[in-house]
Design an enzyme around this catalytic site. Structure first.
Site, PDB file in Angstrom:
ATOM      1  N   SER A  79       0.793  -1.235   0.000  1.00 33.01           N
ATOM      2  CA  SER A  79       0.000   0.000   0.000  1.00 33.01           C
ATOM      3  C   SER A  79       0.822   1.281   0.000  1.00 33.01           C
ATOM      4  O   SER A  79       0.255   2.368  -0.122  1.00 33.01           O
ATOM      5  CB  SER A  79      -0.949   0.012   1.206  1.00 33.01           C
ATOM      6  OG  SER A  79      -2.027  -0.870   0.991  1.00 33.01           O
ATOM      7  N   LYS A  82       0.174   3.646  -2.732  1.00 37.47           N
ATOM      8  CA  LYS A  82      -0.932   4.610  -2.665  1.00 37.47           C
ATOM      9  C   LYS A  82      -0.448   6.039  -2.463  1.00 37.47           C
ATOM     10  O   LYS A  82      -1.215   6.984  -2.666  1.00 37.47           O
ATOM     11  CB  LYS A  82      -1.896   4.232  -1.536  1.00 37.47           C
ATOM     12  CG  LYS A  82      -2.668   2.945  -1.759  1.00 37.47           C
ATOM     13  CD  LYS A  82      -3.749   2.793  -0.686  1.00 37.47           C
ATOM     14  CE  LYS A  82      -4.588   1.539  -0.890  1.00 37.47           C
ATOM     15  NZ  LYS A  82      -3.970   0.336  -0.325  1.00 37.47           N
ATOM     16  N   SER A 139      -6.091   3.504   4.318  1.00 44.61           N
ATOM     17  CA  SER A 139      -5.508   2.778   3.188  1.00 44.61           C
ATOM     18  C   SER A 139      -6.557   1.930   2.467  1.00 44.61           C
ATOM     19  O   SER A 139      -6.291   0.812   2.038  1.00 44.61           O
ATOM     20  CB  SER A 139      -4.356   1.882   3.668  1.00 44.61           C
ATOM     21  OG  SER A 139      -3.581   1.428   2.597  1.00 44.61           O
TER      22      SER A 139
END
Length: 447
Positions: A79, A82, A139
């Site tokens: 993640s 991101k 997230s």
């Protein structure tokens, strides 16, 4: 020599050394030099011993690298990818392509996401801002995918934009196939990319570069990333909890207190079974902001080991380095105190540096910059020139004391005095004088 003398003779030399040392200490103390002696004996700080295969520590103000470990190795970021999605969504808002208050309808791709998510259902409506907070704090994969589609029309096109932006930002070891960092096999089959090969990868250096750009270009993001929790819907029984356990405000949280680090207010965690435990963190203390990245840390998420390893990096940066100005602002450059001027009252203008040059150095280290090049904006300069006008640049070269790499940095030169335009009469007389001077020199050269 008798037995008594044989025993006492070896004691004379240690005694002499003791007396000499005592005299030296007294001498240093008398002249206030005892602290100098202890400082000289002090060694430069040792780098941290990390339980991570890849890591980096960067000064968020200048991008200067303070520590690196396999920093260019491309690894699955999970993640942490991101961060690029956050950056592109924010830039789209700044450019007027999106508005924070725009309401969007959730599509099939977002609704089918797995992993960390806020359970968006197809047909739901939410604002860009609410989805962005869900992305930054929790997230949320579903919120991230929906935002990607709003920016680029499809997640695959958004991934192409991510790759294009990575090149523009100087991220040389990154590759994105989606907006979330999920492995290809974890994406809905219908929405897996067909025009982008491989899996998402990113190096620790690239993660730090991306964090650096976020802090520089979008500092407002930190107001979101530092939220400990946020309720996405009013009807939700519990709020979204921030996965960043290092937030300084967690010092009052009994469960997370041991991970809290003063000054931490971002940026992004990441974890998959393939990637391990990843974290890009930033912390601000006493006017200095650092960015730290650890990748591939072992253990379980609940162990929080990635945060403990990041704390080692922050400790090293904040405790072992100090800011040092190696070039002062408004200082003249040796051998380049003036630049030539034509059509002015004067034939030259005094110049000084527009800003200072400050770097983080290990405590006790010495940095000596060398002038590599001085370049006027035009050669020669043309009057009139006002005081404070940019008239050129100076490039310094120095060795980075933490990485031993050769660095160059360029700062502006400005005029420290005004040079007004010369009258036609003054310029005529100067031209005549120059003519006869060159003529005389030509005659001299004949002999």
């Amino acid at each position: 020599m008798n037995r008594h003398h044989q025993l006492s003779l070896p004691l004379i030399f240690p005694l002499k050394r003791f007396v000499a040392a005592a005299v030296l200490v007294s001498f240093l103390s008398l002249f206030g030099l005892s602290s100098f002696a202890s400082a000289a004996a002090e060694e430069l700080p040792a780098p941290p011993q990390l339980e991570a295969p890849s890591a980096i520590l960067m000064d968020a103000g200048t991008g200067q690298v303070l520590y690196q470990l396999n920093a260019d190795e491309a690894r699955p970021p999970a993640s942490m990818a991101k961060m690029m999605s956050e950056y592109l969504v924010s830039m789209a808002v700044k450019q007027g392509k999106l508005n924070w208050d725009d309401k969007v309808t959730i599509g099939e791709n977002a609704a089918k996401q797995i992993g960390s998510r806020i359970l968006l259902a197809q047909g739901d409506q939410h604002t860009i801002r609410d989805l962005y907070i869900a992305l930054a704090v929790y997230s949320a994969n579903d919120a991230t995918v929906q935002l990607a589609e709003e920016v680029a029309g499809s997640e695959e096109e958004f991934a192409k934009l991510m790759n294009q932006t990575a090149v523009e930002l100087g991220m040389t070891n990154s590759h994105f196939i989606n907006s979330t960092g999920l492995d290809r096999a974890d994406m809905p089959e219908k929405y897996q990319p067909t025009s982008i090969d491989g899996e998402t990868t990113m190096s620790a250096r690239d993660a730090a570069i991306l964090g650096y750009r976020i802090v520089k270009d979008d500092p407002e993001f930190l107001e979101t990333s530092k939220l400990q929790e946020h309720k996405f819907r009013e009807r939700d029984k519990t709020p979204m909890k921030n996965w960043n356990w290092m937030l300084g405000t967690n010092k009052d949280n009994p469960t997370l207190r041991k991970f809290a680090y003063e000054g931490v207010d971002g940026l992004k965690t990441g974890h998959t079974s393939r990637a391990g435990q990843n974290f890009t963190g930033t912390a601000l203390r006493n006017g200095t902001r650092l960015i730290a990245v650890v990748m591939g840390v072992g253990g379980k998420t609940e162990d929080g080991k990635r945060f403990l390893e990041t704390a080692k990096l922050f400790d090293y940066g904040f405790k072992s380095f100090e800011k040092k100005t190696i070039v002062e602002a408004k200082a003249s450059v040796p051998e380049y105190e003036t630049l030539k001027v034509k059509k002015g009252k004067a034939t030259s203008v005094p110049v000084v540096t527009a800003t200072d040059l400050t770097v983080l150095v290990p405590k006790g280290a010495v940095v000596e910059p060398v002038v590599q090049e001085v370049k006027p904006v035009e050669d020669p300069l043309v009057a009139p020139i006002a005081q404070g006008d940019k008239v050129g640049t100076v490039t310094y070269k120095y060795k980075d004391p933490s990485t031993q790499e050769e660095k160059t940095i360029t700062i502006d030169l400005i005029a420290s005095e005004e040079v007004s335009k010369g009258s036609w009469w003054r310029l005529l007389l100067r031209a005549i004088g120059n003519f006869f001077s060159s003529l005389f020199q030509g005659i001299v050269d004949l002999f």
